[in-house]
Design a protein around this motif. Structure first.
Motif, short mmCIF file in Angstrom:
data_model
loop_
_atom_site.label_atom_id
_atom_site.label_comp_id
_atom_site.label_asym_id
_atom_site.label_seq_id
_atom_site.Cartn_x
_atom_site.Cartn_y
_atom_site.Cartn_z
N ALA A 44 0.83 -1.21 0.00
CA ALA A 44 0.00 0.00 0.00
C ALA A 44 0.86 1.26 0.00
O ALA A 44 0.98 1.96 1.00
CB ALA A 44 -0.95 -0.03 1.19
N VAL A 104 3.48 0.55 12.27
CA VAL A 104 3.71 -0.82 12.72
C VAL A 104 4.68 -0.80 13.91
O VAL A 104 4.49 -1.51 14.91
CB VAL A 104 4.25 -1.69 11.57
N TYR A 128 -4.81 -6.67 8.13
CA TYR A 128 -3.42 -6.34 7.79
C TYR A 128 -2.45 -7.27 8.56
O TYR A 128 -2.43 -7.27 9.80
CB TYR A 128 -3.21 -4.87 8.15
N ASN A 242 1.82 8.88 6.19
CA ASN A 242 2.49 7.88 5.34
C ASN A 242 1.66 7.44 4.15
O ASN A 242 2.12 7.44 3.01
CB ASN A 242 2.85 6.66 6.19
N LYS A 243 0.42 6.99 4.43
CA LYS A 243 -0.45 6.51 3.34
C LYS A 243 -1.07 7.67 2.59
O LYS A 243 -1.07 7.72 1.37
CB LYS A 243 -1.62 5.67 3.91
#
Ligand SMILES: Cc1ncc(COP(=O)(O)O)c(C=O)c1O
Length: 397
Positions: A44, A104, A128, A242-243
């Motif tokens: 992703a 994470v 995930y 981030n995404k």
């Protein structure tokens, strides 16, 4: 559209996890088939240039020529606080924000901070995969509250079972994924409130991974879990650019913890983590100057999803799917072909030469027959990938 999201930018040869990492793909069991003609649509991140304001912020940082220790300035905190107020009507205080080099990574810190070895951590599969990795890697126990799947392909939460699991003394934490990767669901305020209150009553700490919360599909609304209840003392929310702004390589996550005791535990376990100067300037630029870019990219993703849904309906009517409410992730059910997961994989990964991510990565027990695609590449690439996939299923379509 102001931006050319169709532009193909070469990522091979840039140490890209998505385009250069055959060894890792093998090691992780994703595929051992990867060559110069492979189309990689698994992880992703976007194969799309960042917003001009972020590009300019990176240039400014480079031009300074010194990349020493840096700390989050008031501007950094203000950009986060203003974004969440503006977009989600969420009032965050500066002291509630802790920088983390990745989401994470933050999950691992939270697991260490709020549980001990042997404790249970609730997750909801399919989900995930690194949730499982972090729980097991820290010698905690995965406690799966399996998502319910109806005939049409809609996922929902088994709230009754959730409560039973939360009541068990050994289950200390719950990792929520909302918007949900891989189904693309956004949980309703009602579902979120019920889960928050069950956890509050049973002293279960919630780690709310909401990092897809600004990638929202048309006609959908995302509400942070802390906005759905007044019981928020047990909630740790992971946010990130981030995404949203395609800067995962900058490891720019910010963890919001309202309760001081939980915050102190997290901070103590984390120690001292300083963002890079690139990260700091990217966060400030993203949250202050990229609203319009984000609106446009969300519209672009909606267009790609519309295209794919029509294409599959017409060319691969056996594939079942539900329009995602959030994320650029698209979850497909190939079980109606009545072939093995290995055969599905061979057709897609080898014959079509397209890398996706197989359902078993998200749900080792019930994931076979599903495949996840990230629709975060220029649309021409997505189109080519699915033209190839259709061909690989030609004999059984
Ligand atoms: C739900 C979810 N959480 C976390 C991550 C990874 O985030 P980070 O790069 O900030 O560790 C991803 C990446 O795909 C994700 O989908």
């Amino acid at each position: 559209m102001k931006y050319n999201f169709d532009e193909i930018i070469e990522r091979r040869g840039t140490n890209s996890f998505k385009w250069d990492s055959l060894e890792l793909l093998k090691e992780w069991g994703i595929t051992d088939h990867f060559n110069k003609n492979t189309i990689s649509l698994f992880t992703a991140d976007m194969d799309i240039a960042v917003a001009p304001a972020i590009e300019a912020a990176m240039h400014k940082t480079v031009d300074n020529r010194i990349y020493g220790y840096s700390f989050p300035s008031q501007d950094y905190y203000d950009s986060i606080i203003n974004w969440f107020k503006r977009k989600h009507d969420w009032d965050i205080k500066k002291e509630e924000i802790i920088y983390s080099p990745g989401t994470v990574f933050a999950l691992g810190i939270a697991i260490r901070a709020y549980s001990k070895e042997g404790d249970g951590v609730i997750i909801q599969r399919p989900v995930y995969a690194p949730f499982t990795g972090q729980i097991e890697g820290h010698n905690r126990v995965v406690v799966n509250n399996q998502m319910l799947l109806d005939e049409e392909g809609n996922y929902s939460i088994n709230l009754k079972e959730f409560e039973e699991l939360a009541k068990k003394d050994e289950n200390k934490m719950f990792i929520l994924c909302n918007p949900h990767n891989p189904s693309g669901r956004i949980f309703s305020n009602e579902e979120l409130k019920i889960m928050a209150e069950i956890c509050a009553k049973n002293n279960v700490v919630i780690i709310a991974d909401e990092i897809h919360g600004d990638l929202i599909r048309k006609d959908s609304i995302f509400t942070p879990i802390v906005k759905t209840t007044d019981k928020t003392d047990h909630i740790v929310t992971c946010t990130a650019i981030n995404k949203t702004f395609n800067v995962a390589g900058l490891h720019a996550s910010n963890i919001v913890i309202q309760n001081k005791e939980l915050r102190d535990k997290f901070q103590k376990t984390l120690g001292f983590a300083m963002p890079t100067p690139f990260t700091i300037n990217a966060v400030i630029a993203a949250y202050n100057e990229c609203d319009e870019w984000l609106d446009e990219i969300n519209t672009y993703f909606d267009g790609t999803i519309d295209w794919l849904m029509n294409f599959l309906k017409e060319k691969m009517p056996k594939v079942k799917f539900v329009r995602p409410e959030g994320t650029y992730i698209f979850w497909m059910d190939f079980r109606a072909y009545n072939i093995s997961a290995a055969d599905i994989k061979k057709r897609i990964y080898v014959d079509a030469n397209v890398v996706l991510e197989s359902g078993s990565m998200f749900d080792p027990e019930k994931g076979d027959g599903f495949e996840r695609v990230c629709l975060s590449s220029p649309r021409p690439l997505i189109k080519e990938a699915f033209e190839r996939i259709v061909k690989a299923f030609e004999d059984i379509n």
